[in-house]
Write a protein that holds these residues in place. Structure first.
Motif, PDB file in Angstrom:
ATOM      1  N   THR B 155       0.802  -1.148   0.075  1.00  0.00           N
ATOM      2  CA  THR B 155       0.102  -0.029  -0.064  1.00  0.00           C
ATOM      3  C   THR B 155       0.884   1.317   0.087  1.00  0.00           C
ATOM      4  O   THR B 155       0.628   2.234   0.771  1.00  0.00           O
ATOM      5  N   ALA B 156       1.960   1.162  -0.826  1.00  0.00           N
ATOM      6  CA  ALA B 156       2.718   2.402  -1.201  1.00  0.00           C
ATOM      7  C   ALA B 156       3.372   2.715   0.317  1.00  0.00           C
ATOM      8  O   ALA B 156       3.928   1.680   0.977  1.00  0.00           O
ATOM      9  N   ASN B 247      -6.272   1.900  10.214  1.00  0.00           N
ATOM     10  CA  ASN B 247      -5.999   2.402   8.862  1.00  0.00           C
ATOM     11  C   ASN B 247      -7.307   3.079   8.449  1.00  0.00           C
ATOM     12  O   ASN B 247      -8.497   2.643   8.609  1.00  0.00           O
ATOM     13  N   ALA B 248      -7.224   4.061   7.565  1.00  0.00           N
ATOM     14  CA  ALA B 248      -8.165   4.712   6.994  1.00  0.00           C
ATOM     15  C   ALA B 248      -7.932   5.122   5.640  1.00  0.00           C
ATOM     16  O   ALA B 248      -6.742   5.586   5.367  1.00  0.00           O
ATOM     17  N   ASN B 249      -8.775   5.169   4.560  1.00  0.00           N
ATOM     18  CA  ASN B 249      -8.501   5.874   3.439  1.00  0.00           C
ATOM     19  C   ASN B 249      -9.001   7.549   3.194  1.00  0.00           C
ATOM     20  O   ASN B 249     -10.321   7.626   3.746  1.00  0.00           O
ATOM     21  N   ASP B 250      -8.242   8.213   2.683  1.00  0.00           N
ATOM     22  CA  ASP B 250      -8.605   9.662   2.622  1.00  0.00           C
ATOM     23  C   ASP B 250      -9.313   9.847   1.553  1.00  0.00           C
ATOM     24  O   ASP B 250     -10.097  10.802   1.564  1.00  0.00           O
ATOM     25  N   ALA B 251      -9.876   8.908   0.443  1.00  0.00           N
ATOM     26  CA  ALA B 251     -10.721   8.783  -0.582  1.00  0.00           C
ATOM     27  C   ALA B 251     -10.594  10.502  -1.013  1.00  0.00           C
ATOM     28  O   ALA B 251     -11.951  11.080  -1.255  1.00  0.00           O
ATOM     29  N   GLN B 254      -5.482  10.042  -5.865  1.00  0.00           N
ATOM     30  CA  GLN B 254      -4.777   9.004  -5.892  1.00  0.00           C
ATOM     31  C   GLN B 254      -3.310   9.464  -5.301  1.00  0.00           C
ATOM     32  O   GLN B 254      -2.723   8.399  -4.385  1.00  0.00           O
ATOM     33  N   PHE B 381       0.352   6.861  -1.058  1.00  0.00           N
ATOM     34  CA  PHE B 381      -0.512   7.008  -2.466  1.00  0.00           C
ATOM     35  C   PHE B 381      -1.861   6.121  -2.243  1.00  0.00           C
ATOM     36  O   PHE B 381      -2.030   5.191  -1.227  1.00  0.00           O
ATOM     37  N   GLY B 382      -2.848   6.493  -2.817  1.00  0.00           N
ATOM     38  CA  GLY B 382      -4.011   5.816  -2.870  1.00  0.00           C
ATOM     39  C   GLY B 382      -4.790   5.974  -1.589  1.00  0.00           C
ATOM     40  O   GLY B 382      -5.689   5.493  -1.193  1.00  0.00           O
ATOM     41  N   ASN B 384      -3.954   6.173   1.360  1.00  0.00           N
ATOM     42  CA  ASN B 384      -3.762   5.141   2.393  1.00  0.00           C
ATOM     43  C   ASN B 384      -2.927   5.533   3.659  1.00  0.00           C
ATOM     44  O   ASN B 384      -2.143   5.915   3.737  1.00  0.00           O
TER      45      ASN B 384
END
Lengths: 352, 394
Positions: B155-156, B247-251, B254, B381-382, B384
């Motif tokens: 995950t980068a 863990n969370a995604n910034d959404a 990219q 990136f992504g 993450n």
């Protein structure tokens, strides 16, 4: 951990979906199989589609379909298994960099080359800020994502998880796999894969995504019981490893109705499957799928898709049969897959 | 939560080939940023955190046969896992030891070296599979005879932080009794040119959290921790505990982080929640702090949202090692555990001027004080975002 149900499924592979219902399969004369193109435009904006590699396209499409199938808007987590990741963009950036001798480069393909591009793009599209991981462990990439699914479901607040496997092909990188013997030297038709008796296999691209939920619905497909991965196993130990895996779930090998096997026509390594096909599972319905959809690092997700359908529809698909044994009411399915004798994955599914 | 015990660790980075050397460099504010000498690149003016050992030298140290097919990431990883094994007190890893490795690019160093060789030169074809991260992980597993649960997270730049998180969850769920977690990434032309094309590499030594920051320096490293279930820790030295993770995604984008640091905010909140702690319990933050305009501002905003006016002492150690991508989470986990062990806060190098937007000042010189609880951030990136919380063993 709560029980985990398969509530939504979607796949893209080199075969149309109806091959499962008995439609005559596509026959490829090449050893690299491309996924059939579906109507991506129906769910992805054309302006976005143009920039997307095949892996992102296939994954986003399957994700949306699998969520819709389960009537879920935003999952609590997104987990992706991809052994080779976004190879098309990696190849593009690598080629440009080497050809220009590290000259001026556009960042677009670099940005899209990271392995978690798929997971990130799905999150972005769904505006999903939940847990988001990408696993890249060869042929157990999807199985690794399934293990994380189990871990996340230990949290009682987690209700739905989107999990899937995807791998794409790219011209040069996939081509290299002919040079090192991963792809067969001689051209064969996919439907003749199991009669080839030579080293190597046929490589493909595919994606399959699933909405797994802690709640059983009237539309659920099956229950996902367990998954296990092993980096290396001797052929002589494969039966005992499988039995140990089943035993930890209170299941005996005799209870298994159907085995879905990752046979890929590579005579060097199909002996793992021979061992159990002629041994503990000799009296069971045996299915293969790589003569239909080819081999790739995430293709066990296609087997998971098959398993879910078989358990819901209570029908063994003719096109996939490796032996003549049938099963009227399939209840327990074991999926076993490995690649080049390494990265062995076991998945156990059960009917509702 | 008591947290999962860390019972061994090993590291190799631009500031040292083992724990002791890394510790001395941190203590003496000695950075490892130089121009590339081992990596062959046109961009030799871009400073990097490079480990000054060639692949051949590493292979000799590790007693590998001449025809080995280890990637540079695998060589660095084996070097650091050997140190972990030595200080774990085991002669060899017991049966059933799991392995979760984080990496952003795995063995793509081999792909870029031999891209044009494969068709003509069969001798290089052993590296065709090396492009994919799982190959590097398998080489490391092979070296130590790890044949069970072996997987890779990619995950980068949060890869190894996620490996630590998953390992802790595997122990807590009872799925594993013992697991090696961490990550490895080497310098490559692919990543150097990639980050350069994004125009986020600094031509000088990076200035994390500084108003004049102009980008990051890439680095290479490997760092691994041994996590063990409680029943195996009696009589052993416990170096610290993984007590929270999220863990969370910034959404959001990219590659870019959101202005309000949403992903980071959520990851930190989850980690605090998991550890059963509130913001005021955190003694120190090992920030992601890459030195890019975007990250450091977004991360600062997230810290303000979590901690309000009482932001704990914080620093980024990227000025020492460079940004080691997939390995960064593990490297900084180890630095955090050293902080706890020695009661030291390591400085944020090169900092002069606080950011206009936030006015936050990181720690700029070594401080000695008791540290019980550290938050460590890794964002990639992504979108993450991963946060880990380490606690002193009590």
């Amino acid at each position: 951990m709560s029980r985990v149900y398969i509530n939504g499924i979607s796949s893209i592979s080199p075969q149309p979906e109806r091959v499962f219902e008995g439609l005559e399969p596509h026959v490829s004369k090449e050893n690299i199989l491309h996924a059939v193109d579906l109507n991506y435009k129906s769910v992805i904006k054309p302006i976005m589609l143009r920039r997307m590699s095949k892996a992102v396209k296939m994954s986003l499409y399957c994700s949306k379909m699998a969520l819709k199938d389960a009537n879920v808007q935003i999952p609590d987590a997104i987990l992706v298994g991809t052994g080779q990741g976004c190879m098309q963009d990696t190849e593009k950036f690598m080629g440009n960099m080497l050809d220009s001798e590290e000259g001026l480069l556009s960042p677009t393909s670099f940005i899209q080359s990271t392995h978690n591009t798929v997971g990130g793009q799905i999150a972005l599209d769904l505006n999903c800020t939940g847990h988001n991981l990408t696993f890249t462990q060869n042929s157990v990439s999807f199985e690794s994502a399934l293990i994380d699914t189990q871990l996340q479901f230990e949290d009682p607040d987690v209700e739905n998880i989107l999990v899937g496997g995807v791998d794409e092909t790219s011209e040069k990188f996939t081509g290299f796999q002919t040079l090192d013997g991963q792809i067969k030297k001689e051209k064969i038709r996919n439907i003749n894969l199991y009669n080839s008796n030579t080293p190597g296999t046929i490589i493909s691209e595919s994606a399959a995504f699933f909405t797994l939920g802690s709640e059983k619905k009237s539309t659920s497909y099956a229950e996902f019981i367990d998954v296990g991965i092993f980096n290396s196993i001797d052929v002589s130990d494969i039966s005992s490893k499988i039995q140990k895996f089943l035993k930890r779930n209170g299941v005996s090998f005799e209870d298994i109705d159907v085995v879905i096997l990752g046979r890929n026509g590579d005579h060097r390594f199909d002996k793992y499957y021979d061992e159990i096909q002629n041994g503990i599972f000799s009296g069971k319905s045996q299915l293969g799928f790589k003569h239909m959809v080819g081999e790739n690092n995430a293709v066990s997700s296609y087997a998971f898709w098959m398993g879910a359908k078989i358990l819901k529809e209570k029908k063994i698909p003719e096109n996939f049969k490796l032996n003549t044994l049938n099963c009227d009411v399939p209840q327990k399915i074991l999926i076993y897959n490995q690649y080049l004798g390494r990265n062995h994955g076991f998945i156990l599914l059960q009917s509702l | 939560m008591k947290g999962v015990a860390v019972t061994g660790m090993g590291i190799i980075s631009a500031i040292g080939r083992n724990l002791n050397e890394n510790h001395l460099s941190l203590k003496n504010a000695k950075n490892g940023i130089t121009n590339p000498e081992i990596l062959s690149t046109q961009h030799s003016h871009l400073p990097v955190g490079e480990i000054k050992l060639s692949n051949a030298e590493l292979a000799t140290i590790l007693n590998l046969p001449e025809n080995h097919s280890y990637t540079r990431s695998a060589l660095l990883a084996v070097h650091s896992v050997k140190e972990l094994l030595e200080n774990s007190g085991y002669d060899q890893f017991p049966e059933g030891t799991g392995f979760i490795s984080g990496t952003s690019i795995g063995g793509i160093d081999k792909t870029e070296q031999h891209f044009y060789d494969y068709s003509e030169n069969p001798e290089y074809r052993k590296y065709i599979q090396a492009q994919h991260p799982g190959f590097t992980t398998e080489k490391i597993a092979e070296y130590f005879g790890l044949n069970g649960f072996v997987t890779t997270i990619s995950t980068a730049c949060s890869s190894s932080a996620n490996a630590i998180m998953m390992g802790a969850q595997m122990i807590q769920s009872g799925k594993l009794k013992r697991v090696i977690v961490g990550g490895s990434d080497c310098l490559t032309k692919f990543t150097l040119n990639g980050f350069n094309s994004l125009k986020i590499l600094s031509e000088e030594k990076s200035l994390p959290f500084d108003d004049d920051r102009a980008g990051l320096n890439l680095g290479e490293a490997a760092g691994y921790l041994l996590l063990e279930a409680e029943e195996y820790t009696s009589g052993r030295s416990v170096l610290g505990r993984v007590s929270g993770y999220g863990n969370a995604n910034d959404a959001f984008h990219q590659t870019a982080s959101s202005e309000n640091g949403e992903g980071a905010f959520k990851a930190i909140s989850k980690a605090l929640n998991k550890a059963g702690l509130s913001g005021s319990d955190i003694n120190f933050i090992n920030a992601h702090g890459t030195g890019t305009r975007n990250n450091d501002l977004s991360e600062s905003v997230a810290l303000q949202r979590i901690f309000g006016k009482n932001i704990p002492a914080f620093s980024s150690t990227k000025g020492f090692t460079g940004h080691t991508l997939g390995a960064a989470g593990a490297v900084e986990a180890i630095f955090s555990l050293l902080s706890i062990q020695y009661g030291e806060i390591y400085p944020n190098l090169n900092f002069k001027t606080s950011m206009k937007e936030t006015g936050l000042d990181p720690v700029t010189s070594i401080q000695n004080k008791e540290i019980n609880t550290i938050l460590s951030n890794s964002f990639g990136f992504g979108g993450n975002c991963t946060s880990l919380i380490f606690k002193k063993d009590e």
